[in-house]
Design a protein around this motif. Structure first.
Motif, PDB file in Angstrom:
ATOM      1  N   TYR A   1       2.640  17.352   3.903  1.00  0.00           N
ATOM      2  CA  TYR A   1       2.129  16.093   3.386  1.00  0.00           C
ATOM      3  C   TYR A   1       3.279  15.101   3.226  1.00  0.00           C
ATOM      4  CZ  TYR A   1      -2.467  18.063   2.543  1.00  0.00           C
ATOM      5  OH  TYR A   1      -3.709  18.620   2.717  1.00  0.00           O
ATOM      6  N   TYR A   2       3.061  13.909   3.743  1.00  0.00           N
ATOM      7  CA  TYR A   2       4.073  12.858   3.722  1.00  0.00           C
ATOM      8  C   TYR A   2       3.551  11.656   2.938  1.00  0.00           C
ATOM      9  CZ  TYR A   2       6.002  15.367   7.761  1.00  0.00           C
ATOM     10  OH  TYR A   2       6.524  16.326   8.604  1.00  0.00           O
ATOM     11  N   CYS A   3       4.425  11.068   2.146  1.00  0.00           N
ATOM     12  CA  CYS A   3       4.054   9.798   1.540  1.00  0.00           C
ATOM     13  C   CYS A   3       4.659   8.663   2.358  1.00  0.00           C
ATOM     14  CB  CYS A   3       4.461   9.722   0.077  1.00  0.00           C
ATOM     15  SG  CYS A   3       6.208   9.903  -0.258  1.00  0.00           S
TER      16      CYS A   3
ATOM     17  N   ALA B   1       0.843  -1.191   0.000  1.00  0.00           N
ATOM     18  CA  ALA B   1       0.000   0.000   0.000  1.00  0.00           C
ATOM     19  C   ALA B   1       0.877   1.239   0.000  1.00  0.00           C
ATOM     20  CB  ALA B   1      -0.911   0.026   1.229  1.00  0.00           C
ATOM     21  N   MET B   2       0.443   2.232  -0.734  1.00  0.00           N
ATOM     22  CA  MET B   2       1.080   3.544  -0.727  1.00  0.00           C
ATOM     23  C   MET B   2       0.073   4.520  -0.132  1.00  0.00           C
ATOM     24  SD  MET B   2       4.151   3.322  -1.968  1.00  0.00           S
ATOM     25  CE  MET B   2       4.434   5.081  -2.048  1.00  0.00           C
ATOM     26  N   ARG B   3       0.558   5.345   0.781  1.00  0.00           N
ATOM     27  CA  ARG B   3      -0.340   6.231   1.503  1.00  0.00           C
ATOM     28  C   ARG B   3       0.159   7.659   1.497  1.00  0.00           C
ATOM     29  NH1 ARG B   3       0.177   1.898   6.326  1.00  0.00           N
ATOM     30  NH2 ARG B   3      -1.497   0.472   5.703  1.00  0.00           N
ATOM     31  N   TRP B   4      -0.758   8.579   1.707  1.00  0.00           N
ATOM     32  CA  TRP B   4      -0.446   9.970   1.994  1.00  0.00           C
ATOM     33  C   TRP B   4      -0.990  10.289   3.383  1.00  0.00           C
ATOM     34  CZ3 TRP B   4       2.708  13.082  -0.729  1.00  0.00           C
ATOM     35  CH2 TRP B   4       2.973  12.753  -2.055  1.00  0.00           C
ATOM     36  N   TYR B   5      -0.165  10.972   4.148  1.00  0.00           N
ATOM     37  CA  TYR B   5      -0.551  11.502   5.452  1.00  0.00           C
ATOM     38  C   TYR B   5      -0.294  13.006   5.424  1.00  0.00           C
ATOM     39  CZ  TYR B   5      -0.570   6.801   7.557  1.00  0.00           C
ATOM     40  OH  TYR B   5      -0.841   5.492   7.882  1.00  0.00           O
ATOM     41  N   ARG B   6      -0.828  13.686   6.412  1.00  0.00           N
ATOM     42  CA  ARG B   6      -0.527  15.106   6.554  1.00  0.00           C
ATOM     43  C   ARG B   6      -0.478  15.473   8.023  1.00  0.00           C
ATOM     44  NH1 ARG B   6      -6.139  17.769   4.149  1.00  0.00           N
ATOM     45  NH2 ARG B   6      -7.495  17.224   5.911  1.00  0.00           N
ATOM     46  N   GLN B   7       0.265  16.536   8.292  1.00  0.00           N
ATOM     47  CA  GLN B   7       0.376  17.027   9.663  1.00  0.00           C
ATOM     48  C   GLN B   7       0.325  18.543   9.645  1.00  0.00           C
ATOM     49  OE1 GLN B   7       3.785  15.580  11.840  1.00  0.00           O
ATOM     50  NE2 GLN B   7       2.846  16.100  13.803  1.00  0.00           N
ATOM     51  N   ALA B   8      -0.743  19.068  10.233  1.00  0.00           N
ATOM     52  CA  ALA B   8      -0.898  20.508  10.357  1.00  0.00           C
ATOM     53  C   ALA B   8      -0.193  20.973  11.631  1.00  0.00           C
ATOM     54  CB  ALA B   8      -2.379  20.871  10.400  1.00  0.00           C
ATOM     55  N   PRO B   9       0.194  22.244  11.692  1.00  0.00           N
ATOM     56  CA  PRO B   9       0.875  22.763  12.890  1.00  0.00           C
ATOM     57  C   PRO B   9       0.052  22.508  14.154  1.00  0.00           C
ATOM     58  CG  PRO B   9       0.984  24.361  11.115  1.00  0.00           C
ATOM     59  CD  PRO B   9       0.073  23.273  10.640  1.00  0.00           C
ATOM     60  N   GLY B  10       0.694  21.915  15.147  1.00  0.00           N
ATOM     61  CA  GLY B  10       0.024  21.656  16.418  1.00  0.00           C
ATOM     62  C   GLY B  10      -0.867  20.434  16.435  1.00  0.00           C
TER      63      GLY B  10
END
Length: 114
Positions: A92-94, A32-41
């Motif tokens: 955004y991170y893969c 599986a290939m995924r995208w994640y994200r992390q907003a400040p805080g």
């Protein structure tokens, strides 16, 4: 497995961006290939994923606006992001799930202005 994400930038609300994640090995055999994200805080959150059989899944917050796809010939996974909102602002991170191991790219910043 090494991953290199790119394509982030500054865009106005309602605009579009396409993120790319280049993988150092063939992605045909990656579970599986995924995208994640992390907003400040905030904690990192899952956004979308595509399995080796091309089945896709999306977080409710992006469903209908984001599309994940893969190009096995280029060993690249994409995240097409349309109708962007300020709340989509994040790094955004893969991610690749391969043989029960998780591999991460370095992240690309997406900023959506209102």
């Amino acid at each position: 497995v090494q991953l290199q994400a790119c394509g982030g930038g500054l865009v106005r609300a309602g605009g579009s961006l396409r993120l790319s994640c280049a993988v150092s090995r063939s992605i045909a055999g990656i579970n599986a290939m995924r995208w994640y994200r992390q907003a400040p805080g905030n904690q990192r959150e899952w956004v979308a994923e595509i399995f080796s059989n091309d089945v896709t899944m999306y977080a409710n917050s992006v469903k209908g606006r984001f599309t994940i796809s893969r190009d096995n010939a280029k060993n690249t996974v994409y995240l097409q992001m349309n109708t962007l909102k300020p709340e989509d602002t994040a790094i955004y991170y893969c991610n690749a799930l391969y043989h029960l191991n998780n591999y991460w790219g370095q992240g690309t910043l997406v900023t959506v202005s209102s």
